[in-house]
Motif scaffolding. Structure first.
Motif, PDB file in Angstrom:
ATOM      1  N   SER A   1       0.833  -1.202   0.000  1.00 44.20           N
ATOM      2  CA  SER A   1       0.000   0.000   0.000  1.00 44.20           C
ATOM      3  C   SER A   1       0.870   1.255   0.000  1.00 44.20           C
ATOM      4  O   SER A   1       0.519   2.273  -0.608  1.00 44.20           O
ATOM      5  N   ALA A   2       2.041   1.180   0.667  1.00 46.46           N
ATOM      6  CA  ALA A   2       2.977   2.305   0.655  1.00 46.46           C
ATOM      7  C   ALA A   2       3.505   2.559  -0.751  1.00 46.46           C
ATOM      8  O   ALA A   2       3.635   3.709  -1.188  1.00 46.46           O
ATOM      9  N   VAL A   3       3.805   1.489  -1.471  1.00 51.89           N
ATOM     10  CA  VAL A   3       4.251   1.613  -2.866  1.00 51.89           C
ATOM     11  C   VAL A   3       3.177   2.284  -3.710  1.00 51.89           C
ATOM     12  O   VAL A   3       3.468   3.161  -4.541  1.00 51.89           O
ATOM     13  N   TRP A   4       1.937   1.888  -3.500  1.00 53.27           N
ATOM     14  CA  TRP A   4       0.841   2.506  -4.265  1.00 53.27           C
ATOM     15  C   TRP A   4       0.710   3.992  -3.947  1.00 53.27           C
ATOM     16  O   TRP A   4       0.486   4.808  -4.851  1.00 53.27           O
ATOM     17  N   VAL A   5       0.854   4.343  -2.664  1.00 51.94           N
ATOM     18  CA  VAL A   5       0.778   5.763  -2.300  1.00 51.94           C
ATOM     19  C   VAL A   5       1.911   6.540  -2.969  1.00 51.94           C
ATOM     20  O   VAL A   5       1.697   7.639  -3.508  1.00 51.94           O
ATOM     21  N   GLN A   6       3.115   5.971  -2.977  1.00 50.83           N
ATOM     22  CA  GLN A   6       4.232   6.647  -3.628  1.00 50.83           C
ATOM     23  C   GLN A   6       4.038   6.726  -5.142  1.00 50.83           C
ATOM     24  O   GLN A   6       4.493   7.663  -5.798  1.00 50.83           O
ATOM     25  N   THR A   7       3.331   5.759  -5.691  1.00 54.30           N
ATOM     26  CA  THR A   7       3.073   5.757  -7.129  1.00 54.30           C
ATOM     27  C   THR A   7       2.227   6.950  -7.554  1.00 54.30           C
ATOM     28  O   THR A   7       2.325   7.425  -8.699  1.00 54.30           O
ATOM     29  N   ILE A   8       1.407   7.453  -6.634  1.00 60.47           N
ATOM     30  CA  ILE A   8       0.544   8.588  -6.982  1.00 60.47           C
ATOM     31  C   ILE A   8       0.981   9.893  -6.320  1.00 60.47           C
ATOM     32  O   ILE A   8       0.380  10.942  -6.564  1.00 60.47           O
ATOM     33  N   SER A   9       2.043   9.851  -5.499  1.00 59.14           N
ATOM     34  CA  SER A   9       2.418  11.058  -4.775  1.00 59.14           C
ATOM     35  C   SER A   9       3.464  11.905  -5.496  1.00 59.14           C
ATOM     36  O   SER A   9       3.939  12.894  -4.953  1.00 59.14           O
ATOM     37  N   GLY A  10       3.812  11.522  -6.722  1.00 60.03           N
ATOM     38  CA  GLY A  10       4.721  12.350  -7.517  1.00 60.03           C
ATOM     39  C   GLY A  10       3.984  13.362  -8.363  1.00 60.03           C
ATOM     40  O   GLY A  10       4.559  13.956  -9.278  1.00 60.03           O
ATOM     41  N   ASN A  11       2.685  13.571  -8.060  1.00 58.26           N
ATOM     42  CA  ASN A  11       1.896  14.516  -8.862  1.00 58.26           C
ATOM     43  C   ASN A  11       2.449  15.935  -8.768  1.00 58.26           C
ATOM     44  O   ASN A  11       2.166  16.776  -9.618  1.00 58.26           O
ATOM     45  N   ASN A  12       3.267  16.196  -7.761  1.00 63.70           N
ATOM     46  CA  ASN A  12       3.849  17.528  -7.599  1.00 63.70           C
ATOM     47  C   ASN A  12       4.870  17.844  -8.686  1.00 63.70           C
ATOM     48  O   ASN A  12       5.231  19.002  -8.889  1.00 63.70           O
ATOM     49  N   TYR A  13       5.347  16.792  -9.386  1.00 64.41           N
ATOM     50  CA  TYR A  13       6.358  16.991 -10.425  1.00 64.41           C
ATOM     51  C   TYR A  13       5.746  17.096 -11.824  1.00 64.41           C
ATOM     52  O   TYR A  13       6.467  17.104 -12.811  1.00 64.41           O
TER      53      TYR A  13
ATOM     54  N   ILE B   1       3.753   7.680 -14.986  1.00 65.52           N
ATOM     55  CA  ILE B   1       2.489   6.928 -14.971  1.00 65.52           C
ATOM     56  C   ILE B   1       1.315   7.850 -15.273  1.00 65.52           C
ATOM     57  O   ILE B   1       0.475   7.556 -16.142  1.00 65.52           O
ATOM     58  N   PHE B   2       1.241   8.981 -14.576  1.00 65.51           N
ATOM     59  CA  PHE B   2       0.161   9.938 -14.835  1.00 65.51           C
ATOM     60  C   PHE B   2       0.224  10.481 -16.260  1.00 65.51           C
ATOM     61  O   PHE B   2      -0.792  10.577 -16.959  1.00 65.51           O
ATOM     62  N   THR B   3       1.444  10.836 -16.712  1.00 62.69           N
ATOM     63  CA  THR B   3       1.603  11.423 -18.048  1.00 62.69           C
ATOM     64  C   THR B   3       1.217  10.436 -19.140  1.00 62.69           C
ATOM     65  O   THR B   3       0.480  10.766 -20.077  1.00 62.69           O
ATOM     66  N   ASP B   4       1.706   9.194 -19.028  1.00 63.41           N
ATOM     67  CA  ASP B   4       1.426   8.194 -20.062  1.00 63.41           C
ATOM     68  C   ASP B   4      -0.033   7.764 -20.055  1.00 63.41           C
ATOM     69  O   ASP B   4      -0.625   7.526 -21.116  1.00 63.41           O
ATOM     70  N   LEU B   5      -0.634   7.642 -18.870  1.00 70.08           N
ATOM     71  CA  LEU B   5      -2.056   7.300 -18.821  1.00 70.08           C
ATOM     72  C   LEU B   5      -2.907   8.401 -19.446  1.00 70.08           C
ATOM     73  O   LEU B   5      -3.845   8.117 -20.198  1.00 70.08           O
ATOM     74  N   CYS B   6      -2.561   9.651 -19.141  1.00 65.86           N
ATOM     75  CA  CYS B   6      -3.316  10.759 -19.734  1.00 65.86           C
ATOM     76  C   CYS B   6      -3.128  10.803 -21.241  1.00 65.86           C
ATOM     77  O   CYS B   6      -4.068  11.022 -22.002  1.00 65.86           O
ATOM     78  N   SER B   7      -1.879  10.555 -21.697  1.00 70.33           N
ATOM     79  CA  SER B   7      -1.607  10.537 -23.130  1.00 70.33           C
ATOM     80  C   SER B   7      -2.357   9.396 -23.818  1.00 70.33           C
ATOM     81  O   SER B   7      -2.898   9.557 -24.919  1.00 70.33           O
TER      82      SER B   7
ATOM     83  N   VAL C   1       6.362  18.399 -24.971  1.00 69.44           N
ATOM     84  CA  VAL C   1       7.418  18.038 -24.019  1.00 69.44           C
ATOM     85  C   VAL C   1       7.032  16.843 -23.157  1.00 69.44           C
ATOM     86  O   VAL C   1       7.756  16.501 -22.219  1.00 69.44           O
ATOM     87  N   SER C   2       5.904  16.199 -23.456  1.00 69.73           N
ATOM     88  CA  SER C   2       5.454  15.085 -22.606  1.00 69.73           C
ATOM     89  C   SER C   2       6.490  13.961 -22.583  1.00 69.73           C
ATOM     90  O   SER C   2       6.679  13.297 -21.558  1.00 69.73           O
ATOM     91  N   THR C   3       7.196  13.755 -23.702  1.00 74.90           N
ATOM     92  CA  THR C   3       8.235  12.720 -23.749  1.00 74.90           C
ATOM     93  C   THR C   3       9.361  13.037 -22.777  1.00 74.90           C
ATOM     94  O   THR C   3       9.859  12.163 -22.064  1.00 74.90           O
ATOM     95  N   PHE C   4       9.761  14.311 -22.730  1.00 74.52           N
ATOM     96  CA  PHE C   4      10.852  14.709 -21.839  1.00 74.52           C
ATOM     97  C   PHE C   4      10.424  14.620 -20.375  1.00 74.52           C
ATOM     98  O   PHE C   4      11.228  14.258 -19.508  1.00 74.52           O
ATOM     99  N   VAL C   5       9.161  14.958 -20.097  1.00 78.83           N
ATOM    100  CA  VAL C   5       8.645  14.827 -18.731  1.00 78.83           C
ATOM    101  C   VAL C   5       8.696  13.358 -18.300  1.00 78.83           C
ATOM    102  O   VAL C   5       9.121  13.029 -17.187  1.00 78.83           O
ATOM    103  N   SER C   6       8.283  12.466 -19.205  1.00 79.79           N
ATOM    104  CA  SER C   6       8.297  11.036 -18.887  1.00 79.79           C
ATOM    105  C   SER C   6       9.718  10.507 -18.762  1.00 79.79           C
ATOM    106  O   SER C   6      10.008   9.676 -17.896  1.00 79.79           O
TER     107      SER C   6
END
Length: 547
Positions: free
Chosen positions: A19-31, A158-164, A362-367
């Motif tokens: 569950s900690a891994v999952w939280v970290q998977t979504i907590s990079g939204n600040n970047y 993960i967020f960028t590629d899913l949105c793309s 720039v989505s490629t560079f973000v990813s």
């Protein structure tokens, strides 16, 4: 404690880690600010300096992470997670309402507040996860930090590629993802993430190492999968849906570890393991070894000497005031500023850097920055732990290596050599990842675990400070000095000259950080030698006892 109870504790510990891994998977939204910054700039008619100050407001939210640090020793983990979840929902939800034009654009100061809330939400999530997991896995702090911080790095990709894949890079839909998905994941983690009694047996230590290897393998597979998608791109809607489904399965796959432990606990009933014992929460490894070797109680003279000992030594539990009175704390703090401040400046300005160098999307560079940031985090956690166990190598040396590599990356982007943004994105991602992952265990090893939650959030103050200095002031002012006004407000700049001086100054800052890290490694060599000999002695002692 019976075998079944032992494995039941182990299963809950690993379920909490998943569950900690999952939280970290979504907590990079600040970047992910670069993914929707252009939309904000257009809707609100902002200059680059004003836009950069919005990104600073986002990072200033981390300054209020001190509240999360103070709360970590007073509130249970579920409450800390819940606060982060609600704050993120409000912060990113308000940004979605503006970008989707459901409401009229808010005033500039109101947007600053909501970006600040979004940034602060991750400090509650990260504090809950890191404090709990570092205490649950104290013998493997490096690998655990690498895995958790690695998934934070992957979060952006993960967020960028899913949105793309699903929404064709629509910034409004991207923001609704940032608001809703972290909220749902944190609500799930509330039920599973908790501190678990520790086992001192060699079997338990070997089990940790074996299972952490599985987590590392899964994380690498996810990273390679995301990287492959970035290179191949989305061919059609069906392909995109398949990508999203497979990614979800990969992220859920670590559940196999706690499931296996639960099965073990059900099968092994009635057997006793009298060699297993619970360690006190804040017990240091060196104290454990010394206690095991001693057969007699301490003499009265030794007790008096301990009482009279006033000065805290590096490696013991420090209060925040005691830590801040040491040179080692400030060396770590300022070198951390040089690393994360410059890295954040690139990530926050990626959209404008890409446009200046001739890249519209720039989505490629973000990813790329996200995925390679993952490799930096997870590899540095493993490598630093390996060399610590094998040779007592001070962890700050790995931060020094990352700083000098980052300086090279900035110089390449300053010279605008062909493909420099691809190279720069990878180098900055790796080095920023190393800095984030390695600093986490360094802080706990130098200043102890007792006040770790607050100490971690004081170090994280470097994110808003670095963002303000390098992104808000340096990049903002120098970009606006080169930019030309656009109709309707705002400005733009195209050409390698737009950020050249910015990159040169950040390269110099990275060299300064390198020097500070080398000095810290020299000053802390003795404590890492003690950790090395302590672990070696403990293994020898256990082996002699037949374990």
């Amino acid at each position: 404690m019976g075998f079944s109870e032992t494995y039941r504790f182990s299963a809950w510990k690993w379920l909490g880690f998943v569950s900690a891994v999952w939280v970290q998977t979504i907590s990079g939204n600040n970047y992910t600010f670069s993914n929707y910054s252009d939309a904000l700039k257009t809707i609100m008619n902002l200059t680059q300096l004003e836009l950069n100050n919005l990104s600073v407001a986002k990072d200033v939210g981390k300054a209020f992470g001190l509240l999360a640090g103070l709360a970590s020793d007073r509130l249970p983990t579920p409450i800390i997670l819940l606060i982060g979840a609600i704050e993120g929902l409000i912060g990113y939800g308000a940004q979605w309402l503006v970008v989707s034009q459901k409401i009229q654009p808010l005033s500039y100061w109101q947007m600053c507040i909501f970006l600040c809330m979004g940034g602060n939400s991750t400090t509650w999530m990260n504090t809950a996860v890191l404090v709990t997991c570092i205490r649950n896995f104290r013998r493997n702090r490096g690998p655990v930090s690498g895995i958790l911080k690695g998934y934070v790095g992957l979060s952006t990709a993960i967020f960028t590629d899913l949105c793309s894949a699903l929404f064709s890079d629509d910034p409004a839909r991207f923001l609704i993802m940032l608001a809703v998905i972290p909220f749902a994941v944190c609500l799930t983690a509330i039920f599973f993430l908790r501190e678990i009694p520790q086992s001192a047996s060699v079997a338990a230590e070997k089990e940790e190492t074996r299972y952490l290897t599985i987590f590392n393998i899964v994380a690498v597979v996810v990273a390679v999968y995301l990287l492959a998608y970035d290179l191949i791109g989305s061919a059609n809607q069906v392909f995109s849906l398949v990508f999203a489904v497979i990614l979800t399965i990969l992220l859920a796959s670590p559940l196999a570890v706690p499931v296996y432990s639960f099965v073990k606990s059900w099968c092994l009933v009635g057997f006793e393991d009298d060699m297993e014992r619970q360690e006190p929460l804040l017990k240091e490894e060196t104290i454990a070894v010394a206690t095991a070797k001693k057969k007699d109680v301490a003499t009265a003279e030794e007790e008096v000497a301990l009482v009279e000992k006033k000065r805290m030594e590096i490696g013991e539990d420090h209060t925040i005031i005691e830590a801040m009175q040491t040179w080692d704390f400030w060396l770590l703090f300022v070198s951390f500023l040089c690393g994360v401040g410059t890295g954040l400046a690139v990530m926050n300005n990626m959209a404008q850097i890409g446009l200046a160098l001739g890249h519209v999307d720039v989505s490629t560079f973000v990813s790329l920055t996200s995925v390679w940031g993952f490799f930096g985090r997870i590899i540095s956690g493993l490598v630093s732990e390996y060399f610590l166990k094998k040779a007592g190598t001070p962890r700050p040396l790995w931060n020094a290596v990352s700083q000098i590599l980052m300086a090279v990356g900035f110089l390449l982007m300053a010279l605008a050599v062909p493909g420099c943004l691809y190279i720069g994105s990878i180098v900055v991602g790796i080095c920023y990842g190393v800095r984030i992952a390695v600093t986490v265990p360094i802080a706990s090893e130098l200043f102890g675990l007792k006040y770790y939650g607050l100490l971690y959030n004081i170090l994280i103050l470097n994110l808003p400070i670095g963002s303000f200095l390098f992104s808000g002031l340096l990049a903002g002012y120098l970009y606006d000095a080169q930019a030309t006004p656009t109709p309707g407000g705002g400005n733009t700049c195209v050409g390698s000259h737009c950020y050249r001086l910015v990159f040169i100054i950040m390269a110099i800052a990275s060299v300064i950080g390198f020097g500070l890290d080398v000095l810290l490694a020299i000053r802390t060599k003795n404590i890492y030698t003690k950790i090395f000999t302590s672990r070696k002695s403990k293994k020898s002692l256990t082996a002699s006892n037949g374990q």
